[in-house]
Design a protein around this motif. Structure first.
Motif, short mmCIF file in Angstrom:
data_model
loop_
_atom_site.label_atom_id
_atom_site.label_comp_id
_atom_site.label_asym_id
_atom_site.label_seq_id
_atom_site.Cartn_x
_atom_site.Cartn_y
_atom_site.Cartn_z
N LYS A 1 6.73 8.02 -5.28
CA LYS A 1 7.00 9.29 -5.24
C LYS A 1 8.22 10.01 -4.76
CE LYS A 1 4.09 13.24 -4.03
NZ LYS A 1 2.75 13.82 -3.39
N ARG A 2 8.60 9.36 -3.72
CA ARG A 2 9.80 9.94 -2.93
C ARG A 2 10.97 9.93 -3.96
NH1 ARG A 2 10.52 12.23 2.16
NH2 ARG A 2 12.81 12.06 2.95
N THR B 1 10.96 12.25 -6.60
CA THR B 1 11.34 13.55 -5.93
C THR B 1 13.00 13.84 -5.98
OG1 THR B 1 9.61 13.71 -4.53
CG2 THR B 1 11.48 15.30 -3.93
N ASP C 1 13.05 8.64 5.32
CA ASP C 1 11.79 8.38 4.70
C ASP C 1 11.21 7.41 5.67
OD1 ASP C 1 9.64 8.96 2.84
OD2 ASP C 1 10.34 6.81 1.92
N LYS D 1 9.14 9.18 7.94
CA LYS D 1 8.52 10.40 7.29
C LYS D 1 8.96 11.70 7.54
CE LYS D 1 5.49 7.21 6.24
NZ LYS D 1 5.92 5.93 6.86
N LYS E 1 0.73 -1.10 -0.14
CA LYS E 1 -0.01 -0.02 0.01
C LYS E 1 0.85 1.42 -0.05
CE LYS E 1 -4.00 -1.99 2.34
NZ LYS E 1 -4.95 -1.98 3.72
N ASP E 2 1.97 1.01 0.70
CA ASP E 2 3.14 2.24 0.76
C ASP E 2 3.81 2.50 -0.72
OD1 ASP E 2 3.40 4.33 2.26
OD2 ASP E 2 5.58 3.43 3.06
N PRO F 1 3.18 3.53 -3.84
CA PRO F 1 3.15 4.87 -4.30
C PRO F 1 3.61 6.07 -3.61
CG PRO F 1 0.77 3.84 -4.34
CD PRO F 1 1.70 2.92 -3.55
N ARG F 2 3.75 6.10 -2.43
CA ARG F 2 4.38 7.06 -1.59
C ARG F 2 5.90 6.88 -1.74
NH1 ARG F 2 7.27 7.91 2.66
NH2 ARG F 2 7.11 5.79 2.87
N ILE F 3 6.33 5.33 -1.90
CA ILE F 3 7.96 5.45 -1.87
C ILE F 3 8.32 5.70 -3.40
CG2 ILE F 3 9.58 3.40 -1.93
CD1 ILE F 3 7.87 1.90 0.11
#
Length: 257
Positions: free
Chosen positions: A137-138, A141, A189, A192, A130-131, A133-135
């Motif tokens: 995205k990082r 970045t 990360d 967070k 589930k995480d 997409p955030r990973i």
């Protein structure tokens, strides 16, 4: 106490070699082996394909050359193979940072747990998926931060005089800085910590950051060996997080001073 006022316990070079020792720990080996296996499978498959195409290229070239130039094959093959290894190793070390990002974060978490005895309680495999997409995205970045600056530095190589003198030094320093960002970002990360705050923390400890990044850069320049640098760097960066930043980031308002 702020980051700037904290005493420097180790150099970045020390942390890199500490990472080399950490990957040997029994409890961490499985988290090192998984991304390495993925790396070797993908790298081996790509090299198999590339060598096949290289063989076809040399067959075509030999068909075009007169017989008295057949001896060139003995000199060009080693040059082509070594060049291919360098290029493919560099490309895969970059690509693997994306593919192995979830594993890298997990490795950083386990290393921190090993060093502190405290779990981050980040959840199970489902939570990791589930995480994703955030990973990703990082990682995007970091790429957006890297690309325009890399292009700017590479342009310097085209300038007369500067390209042969200052540009190589600046490029090495920039690459060292990016290596520190790339691998230190995983433990940051996991907690967070925003990307900009992470950069500020590394900037406040420039000596440690640059010496760590320079160590990673130098070992990353060695073909084949650079395939092993990633887990070593993650372990070393996590040790640096625990030693230099973890206590401060329990109080974010202090860390941003």
């Amino acid at each position: 106490m702020t980051l700037k006022s904290m005493p420097v316990k180790k150099s970045g070079v020390n942390y890199f070699f500490e990472g080399l020792q950490l990957i040997k720990q029994p409890g961490l080996r499985v988290f090192v082996v998984i991304p390495l296996l993925v790396n070797f499978v993908l790298f081996g498959s790509a090299m198999y394909f590339a060598f096949g195409k290289l063989g076809e290229l040399f067959e075509w070239m030999n068909a075009q050359l007169p017989e008295y130039l057949a001896w060139l094959d003995f000199f060009l093959w080693p040059l082509a193979v070594s060049s291919l290894l360098v290029v493919m190793s560099f490309v895969f070390s970059s690509v693997m940072n994306w593919i192995a990002a979830p594993f890298n974060g997990l490795l950083a978490e386990k290393v921190e747990n090993h060093l502190t005895g405290k779990s981050l309680n980040s959840g199970n495999t489902v939570d990791l998926i589930k995480d994703l997409p955030r990973i990703m995205k990082r990682e995007w970045t970091k790429f957006k931060y890297y690309l325009p600056r890399a292009i700017g530095f590479l342009v310097l190589f085209l300038l007369p005089g500067v390209g042969q003198t200052i540009a190589p030094i600046l490029w090495f320093l920039f690459t060292s800085w990016m290596m520190a960002i790339q691998y230190c970002d995983y433990p940051f990360d996991n907690h967070k910590v925003p990307f900009d705050d992470m950069k500020r923390a590394l900037s406040n400890t420039k000596g440690t950051s640059y010496s760590f990044g320079a160590s990673v850069t130098l070992f990353s320049m060695i073909p084949i060996l650079n395939l092993f640098v990633m887990p070593i760097a993650i372990c070393g960066a996590t040790a640096m997080w625990v030693d230099r930043y973890r206590e401060v980031y329990k109080h974010p308002e202090i860390a941003r001073d």
